[in-house]
Scaffold this motif. Structure first.
Motif, PDB file in Angstrom:
ATOM      1  N   GLY A  82       0.809  -1.215   0.000  1.00  0.00           N
ATOM      2  CA  GLY A  82       0.000   0.000   0.000  1.00  0.00           C
ATOM      3  C   GLY A  82       0.844   1.267   0.000  1.00  0.00           C
ATOM      4  N   GLN A  83       2.143   1.131   0.252  1.00  0.00           N
ATOM      5  CA  GLN A  83       3.045   2.281   0.190  1.00  0.00           C
ATOM      6  C   GLN A  83       3.399   2.651  -1.246  1.00  0.00           C
ATOM      7  OE1 GLN A  83       5.463   0.161   3.610  1.00  0.00           O
ATOM      8  NE2 GLN A  83       6.370   2.164   3.254  1.00  0.00           N
ATOM      9  N   LEU A  84       2.948   1.843  -2.208  1.00  0.00           N
ATOM     10  CA  LEU A  84       3.249   2.076  -3.622  1.00  0.00           C
ATOM     11  C   LEU A  84       1.972   2.368  -4.383  1.00  0.00           C
ATOM     12  CD1 LEU A  84       5.635  -0.979  -4.159  1.00  0.00           C
ATOM     13  CD2 LEU A  84       6.301   1.399  -3.669  1.00  0.00           C
ATOM     14  N   ASP A  85       2.087   3.206  -5.416  1.00  0.00           N
ATOM     15  CA  ASP A  85       0.972   3.434  -6.318  1.00  0.00           C
ATOM     16  C   ASP A  85       1.503   3.789  -7.710  1.00  0.00           C
ATOM     17  OD1 ASP A  85       1.524   6.253  -6.418  1.00  0.00           O
ATOM     18  OD2 ASP A  85       0.285   6.556  -4.645  1.00  0.00           O
ATOM     19  N   ALA A  86       0.635   3.805  -8.693  1.00  0.00           N
ATOM     20  CA  ALA A  86       1.058   4.034 -10.066  1.00  0.00           C
ATOM     21  C   ALA A  86       1.705   5.388 -10.251  1.00  0.00           C
ATOM     22  CB  ALA A  86      -0.144   3.880 -11.001  1.00  0.00           C
ATOM     23  N   ALA A  87       1.139   6.417  -9.646  1.00  0.00           N
ATOM     24  CA  ALA A  87       1.661   7.758  -9.845  1.00  0.00           C
ATOM     25  C   ALA A  87       3.105   7.866  -9.356  1.00  0.00           C
ATOM     26  CB  ALA A  87       0.775   8.778  -9.123  1.00  0.00           C
ATOM     27  N   ALA A  88       3.370   7.321  -8.176  1.00  0.00           N
ATOM     28  CA  ALA A  88       4.725   7.403  -7.607  1.00  0.00           C
ATOM     29  C   ALA A  88       5.709   6.583  -8.448  1.00  0.00           C
ATOM     30  CB  ALA A  88       4.722   6.912  -6.163  1.00  0.00           C
ATOM     31  N   ILE A  89       5.281   5.404  -8.893  1.00  0.00           N
ATOM     32  CA  ILE A  89       6.157   4.544  -9.676  1.00  0.00           C
ATOM     33  C   ILE A  89       6.479   5.175 -11.025  1.00  0.00           C
ATOM     34  CG2 ILE A  89       6.164   2.373 -10.994  1.00  0.00           C
ATOM     35  CD1 ILE A  89       4.864   1.052  -8.522  1.00  0.00           C
ATOM     36  N   GLN A  90       5.480   5.754 -11.675  1.00  0.00           N
ATOM     37  CA  GLN A  90       5.718   6.382 -12.963  1.00  0.00           C
ATOM     38  C   GLN A  90       6.622   7.609 -12.862  1.00  0.00           C
ATOM     39  OE1 GLN A  90       1.419   6.603 -13.992  1.00  0.00           O
ATOM     40  NE2 GLN A  90       2.017   5.706 -15.945  1.00  0.00           N
ATOM     41  N   GLY A  91       6.699   8.192 -11.679  1.00  0.00           N
ATOM     42  CA  GLY A  91       7.515   9.378 -11.478  1.00  0.00           C
ATOM     43  C   GLY A  91       8.977   9.090 -11.207  1.00  0.00           C
ATOM     44  N   ILE A  92       9.319   7.807 -11.048  1.00  0.00           N
ATOM     45  CA  ILE A  92      10.704   7.430 -10.780  1.00  0.00           C
ATOM     46  C   ILE A  92      11.515   7.586 -12.069  1.00  0.00           C
ATOM     47  CG2 ILE A  92      12.252   5.532 -10.181  1.00  0.00           C
ATOM     48  CD1 ILE A  92       9.980   4.475  -8.380  1.00  0.00           C
TER      49      ILE A  92
END
Length: 219
Positions: free
Chosen positions: A207-217
Motif C-alpha cells: 500500500g506504500q506504492l501506487d502508479a503515480a509514484a512509480i511512474q515518477g521514478i
C-alpha cells in the motif's frame, strides 16, 4: 522514466512459501535429508529445478533431477489445492489494478514453475492484468542471475533501465540490480531474514506504492 513493472510472485503477490516449505520438507524427509533452516533460506528465489540440482550433487541423490522435481511438485500441488487460507498479500491486488488502470504494462518474472504460476493466476484471476509471464524453469541459472529479468524486459520491449522490479528476496534484489533495473524491496513478515539492502527502496506494505509514484521514478 519507468515504462514497465516486473513483479516477483512468491512473497510479493501471494505467499505460497509455507506451501513450498511444507512440500520441500516432506520430500526431504522421504530422501533422508536433514535440512537446516539456514541452508533452506539460501534457496529462496531459486527455481525448484536449481534447488534439486544442488541437492543431487551435495547429497549424491540417485534419482534424476526431473524425478525429484516432480515429486516435490506433487506435494506442493496437493497442499495448494487443499489450502482454504491462501490469499493475495495485502495491497497486492490494489497495486496491480492501479498500475493496470494507469496503463503501465506488467510483467511477471518468478522462479516458480509454469504450473505453479498458472495455479496462482487461475485462482486469483490475474491473467488480464499481466502482459507476459516468465518462469524460472526456462533458465539454466536462478536468481541472483539476471537472465530472467532481462528476458522479461526484452519481451516487454523496454530497456532494463526503464524497468522497475518488486522483489522480496535477497537473490531477487541482486538479480534485478545485476540487470540494471530499479528495484523495490518488499520486506514483509514472510520475507524475514532476507537482506534487501541493495534495493533502491524498501517498503513494508504494498500500500506504500501506487502508479503515480512509480511512474515518477527516473529510470
Amino acid at each position: 522514466m519507468i515504462r514497465t513493472v516486473i513483479f516477483d510472485m512468491d512473497g510479493v503477490l501471494v505467499d505460497t512459501e509455507p506451501l513450498h516449505h511444507d512440500a520441500f520438507f516432506r520430500h526431504f524427509a522421504e530422501l533422508g535429508i536433514n535440512m537446516t533452516a539456514e541452508e533452506y533460506a539460501t534457496f529462496l528465489g531459486s527455481s525448484t529445478r536449481n534447488v534439486y540440482q544442488q541437492l543431487k550433487q551435495e547429497f549424491d541423490l540417485r534419482e534424476d533431477v526431473e524425478v525429484l522435481v516432480g515429486r516435490k511438485r506433487e506435494h506442493f500441488g496437493k497442499a495448494f489445492d487443499e489450502s482454504t487460507e491462501l490469499e493475495l498479500l495485502p495491497g497486492a491486488r490494489e497495486l496491480v489494478e492501479d498500475l493496470h488502470r494507469a496503463g503501465v504494462p506488467l510483467q511477471l518474472a518468478s522462479s516458480a514453475s509454469k504450473e505453479t504460476i498458472a495455479r496462482v493466476f487461475r485462482r486469483f484471476a490475474l491473467y488480464p492484468f499481466f502482459q507476459n509471464l516468465v518462469s524460472g524453469e526456462d533458465f539454466p541459472k536462478s536468481k541472483p542471475d539476471p537472465a530472467i529479468f532481462l528476458h522479461a524486459a526484452e519481451l516487454a520491449g523496454v530497456e532494463p533501465a526503464q524497468c522497475l522490479v518488486i522483489e522480496d528476496s535477497a537473490n531477487g534484489v541482486a538479480a534485478a540490480k545485476a540487470a540494471g533495473m530499479y528495484c523495490i524491496g518488499y520486506r514483509s513478515e514472510h520475507s524475514e531474514g532476507q537482506d534487501l539492502h541493495r534495493a533502491d527502496r524498501v517498503v513494508t506494505h504494498l500500500g506504500q506504492l501506487d502508479a503515480a509514484a512509480i511512474q515518477g521514478i527516473a529510470g
